[in-house]
Write an enzyme that holds these catalytic residues in place. Structure first.
Site, PDB file in Angstrom:
ATOM      1  N   LYS A  61       0.841  -1.197   0.000  1.00  0.00           N
ATOM      2  CA  LYS A  61       0.000   0.000   0.000  1.00  0.00           C
ATOM      3  C   LYS A  61       0.876   1.248   0.000  1.00  0.00           C
ATOM      4  O   LYS A  61       1.853   1.329   0.763  1.00  0.00           O
ATOM      5  CB  LYS A  61      -0.901  -0.038   1.235  1.00  0.00           C
ATOM      6  CG  LYS A  61      -1.962   1.049   1.313  1.00  0.00           C
ATOM      7  CD  LYS A  61      -2.822   0.808   2.550  1.00  0.00           C
ATOM      8  CE  LYS A  61      -3.942   1.821   2.700  1.00  0.00           C
ATOM      9  NZ  LYS A  61      -4.791   1.521   3.881  1.00  0.00           N
ATOM     10  N   SER A 135      -9.301   1.185   2.979  1.00  0.00           N
ATOM     11  CA  SER A 135      -8.486   1.971   2.073  1.00  0.00           C
ATOM     12  C   SER A 135      -7.402   1.151   1.391  1.00  0.00           C
ATOM     13  O   SER A 135      -6.758   1.617   0.457  1.00  0.00           O
ATOM     14  CB  SER A 135      -7.844   3.140   2.834  1.00  0.00           C
ATOM     15  OG  SER A 135      -7.017   2.675   3.890  1.00  0.00           O
ATOM     16  N   SER A 159      -9.702  -0.907   7.181  1.00  0.00           N
ATOM     17  CA  SER A 159      -9.160  -0.881   5.825  1.00  0.00           C
ATOM     18  C   SER A 159      -8.458  -2.154   5.407  1.00  0.00           C
ATOM     19  O   SER A 159      -8.288  -2.400   4.213  1.00  0.00           O
ATOM     20  CB  SER A 159      -8.200   0.307   5.674  1.00  0.00           C
ATOM     21  OG  SER A 159      -8.862   1.525   5.924  1.00  0.00           O
TER      22      SER A 159
END
Length: 586
Positions: A61, A135, A159
């Site tokens: 990420k 996310s 997330s």
């Protein structure tokens, strides 16, 4: 034929081209660079290197630093290029993992939908009209599409779990600080967690194991405590929410959750309904309370400069976080402290809490037309976990009526990750992998064996079964004629036989309380196993052993007790133990 690791890299880049999902990646590494690392890795393995993650392909990420690659947090103007990787990433690569690139996310890790990014909305792997979940959207989709073996994300509000639920994969979120956040762009510094996404629990656990452990560079990082539990109960009992706490679920998700719960008994688990309103109320503080001020502290001043790449929804959330007063923040911390105590009390009679991971699977169009309320609803069951310092493992549950993925979470108090993994494995019908290597090996050869009267003294302390073992041929076994029945294990070098037993691993503190509670004539001391290891075994007083009955010829307590009901051979019934040469064990 090409070596396996290089072939896996080639397959990954071929898959990237096939699926044509450019929005998954913000920075994708050049294939030749990754292949060169694969060659070096193969050479290291050929030279005898021990690398448990060798060849595992990782998608990171893009709010987590990877040395030499830009970190953008999905905002171009925020970008910087770190010289060193985040601690979690360095730990992965040091064990043989290969980084494919940096993945898209809800900007500044603010969102559960995966659409809040100037690099494009990340589409669901199996239906491009649906959101991917955020996310950690890009990392989840890279795994779900079969590109990466491991997706590394973060989880403040859910997330690392919501996108796992949408894609039928696994997400592990540990307790706060178990994985250091050094090199991670903060969202809420006190509540951020680095998480793992993978297609199976074994892979996710292996990656998480490597990343855990404190570091001096992160003042919030923590070690496993001395009393950490290393296994769930043999017959686990889980809490499930009562019906009135599930009203936010879509009809399809409600039915899937009910089917998941209905199947618990078939998986060897019992359950009982509990009220979780205190947890759901605490969850609202992440965005509706003063706690949201942490988001402004993280990136608020940067967003106040109105960068062109700022997502409007994210910018609005973060800028509004400048408003709460200090006394409201203190009030909310007090509320969370009370809720944390309520959560521990709620789960005190259970191994864990089973929850639906999220409420529904919305379309991208629906989220774009209503970016706030849908996102808020998706975090109904996830938002409280970090606020209350709880851990969670997200795995697939029963599918929805139309066959689409539905996810559930096992939620546990801080530091009980291994319990959650054990329960998740039982839900999934697989053998549970081990996350925590801490602990002391303890040998049971008598009343603490499985199925015997005081076995619960091990399981009540979270002892983890490691396997059946035997001692060297230097031991004799004696029936001590106690109540309940117990044997003694005597070391007699050159004048004994292998004695069977079971090996367990216990935390240091659990072993201490266990020792303190042992009744006379019992104690603990070293025992040598047939493979050469020395482990801790049960001791007893010399006089108790000398007055016992030698039962060595049975090879173990279980075999001896199995014969006890039909009468023992006369030689055994009359034979007494000879004086031991060392401290006797049981």
């Amino acid at each position: 034929m090409q070596p396996e690791i290089r072939e896996r890299v080639l397959q990954a880049y071929k898959r990237i081209a096939e699926v044509d999902r450019p929005e998954v990646w913000i920075t994708l590494r050049d294939e030749n660079d990754v292949l060169a690392e694969a060659v070096a890795l193969e050479e290291a393995l050929a030279a005898g290197a021990d690398l448990p993650l060798a060849g595992s392909l990782v998608a990171v990420k893009d709010n987590i630093d990877v040395a030499g690659l830009p970190t953008t947090a999905a905002c171009p103007e925020f970008a910087y290029t770190p010289e060193v990787s985040a601690v979690a990433i360095e730990r992965l690569t040091s064990q043989g993992a290969l980084i494919l690139g940096k993945t898209n996310l809800d900007q500044f890790a603010t969102g559960l939908v995966g659409t809040r990014s100037p690099y494009g909305a990340v589409r669901c792997a199996w239906d491009p009209t649906l959101v991917s979940g955020g996310s950690s959207s890009g990392s989840a989709v890279a795994v779900a599409l079969g590109i990466a073996d491991i997706g590394i994300g973060t989880d403040t509000a859910g997330s690392g779990r919501v996108p796992a639920a949408f894609h039928g994969i696994v997400g592990i979120k540990t307790s706060l600080g178990i994985v250091p956040n050094t090199g991670v762009v903060p969202a809420c510094a006190d509540y951020d967690c680095v998480t793992v996404l993978a297609r199976d629990l074994d892979s996710a656990t292996a990656a998480m194991k490597v990343m855990t452990g404190p570091t001096a560079t992160d003042p919030r990082s923590r070690a496993w405590p001395a009393d950490v539990r290393l296994a769930a109960s043999p017959q686990p009992r889980v809490a499930v929410p009562r019906g009135e706490d599930l009203t936010s679920l879509s009809p399809a998700y409600r039915r899937a959750f009910e089917e998941t719960v209905a199947g618990l008994a078939d998986k060897g688990m019992s359950h009982a309904e509990v009220g979780i309103s205190a947890l759901l109320d605490a969850a609202t503080l992440l965005y509706d309370g003063a706690i949201v001020a942490q988001r402004y502290s993280a990136v608020g001043e940067f967003l106040d400069t109105a960068p062109a790449g700022a997502d409007p929804t994210v910018a609005a959330i973060v800028r509004s976080a400048a408003g709460p007063s200090a006394h409201r923040y203190v009030d909310d911390l007090d509320t969370l402290a009370r809720a944390k105590t309520a959560a521990r009390t709620l789960l005190s009679e259970f191994d864990g809490l089973l929850l639906p991971t999220t409420t529904e699977h919305p379309t991208i169009a629906a989220v774009q037309s209503d970016p706030m309320s849908i996102n808020r609803r998706l975090g109904t069951f996830t938002n409280f976990c970090n606020l209350l310092d709880m851990a969670a493992v997200a795995v697939p549950g029963a599918p929805t009526p139309d066959g689409t993925p539905f996810g559930v979470m096992v939620v546990v108090p801080a530091f009980e990750e291994q319990i959650a993994i054990d329960l998740a494995a039982q839900l999934s019908g697989i053998e549970s992998p081990s996350l925590i290597d801490d602990g002391i090996e303890v040998l049971a050869v008598g009343a603490h064996l499985r199925g015997f009267p005081v076995h619960h003294q091990l399981t009540d302390r979270g002892a983890r079964f490691s396997g059946e073992v035997t001692t060297t041929a230097d031991y004799r076994l004696v029936d001590l004629h106690t109540t309940p029945p117990k044997p003694g294990l005597l070391r007699r070098a050159g004048d004994g036989a292998p004695i069977s037993g079971e090996l367990y691993r216990m935390s240091a503190a659990a072993l201490g309380t266990f020792l303190a509670g042992l009744p006379s004539p019992m104690g603990l001391g070293p025992v040598e196993l047939s493979d050469g290891r020395w482990v801790t075994g049960f001791c007893c007083a010399h006089d108790a052993a000398e007055s016992g009955t030698d039962i060595t010829e049975f090879g173990g307590w279980r075999a001896y007790r199995a014969h006890a009901g039909t009468g023992l051979p006369p030689s055994v019934a009359t034979r007494t133990a000879r004086s031991p040469s060392t401290v006797p064990m049981t």
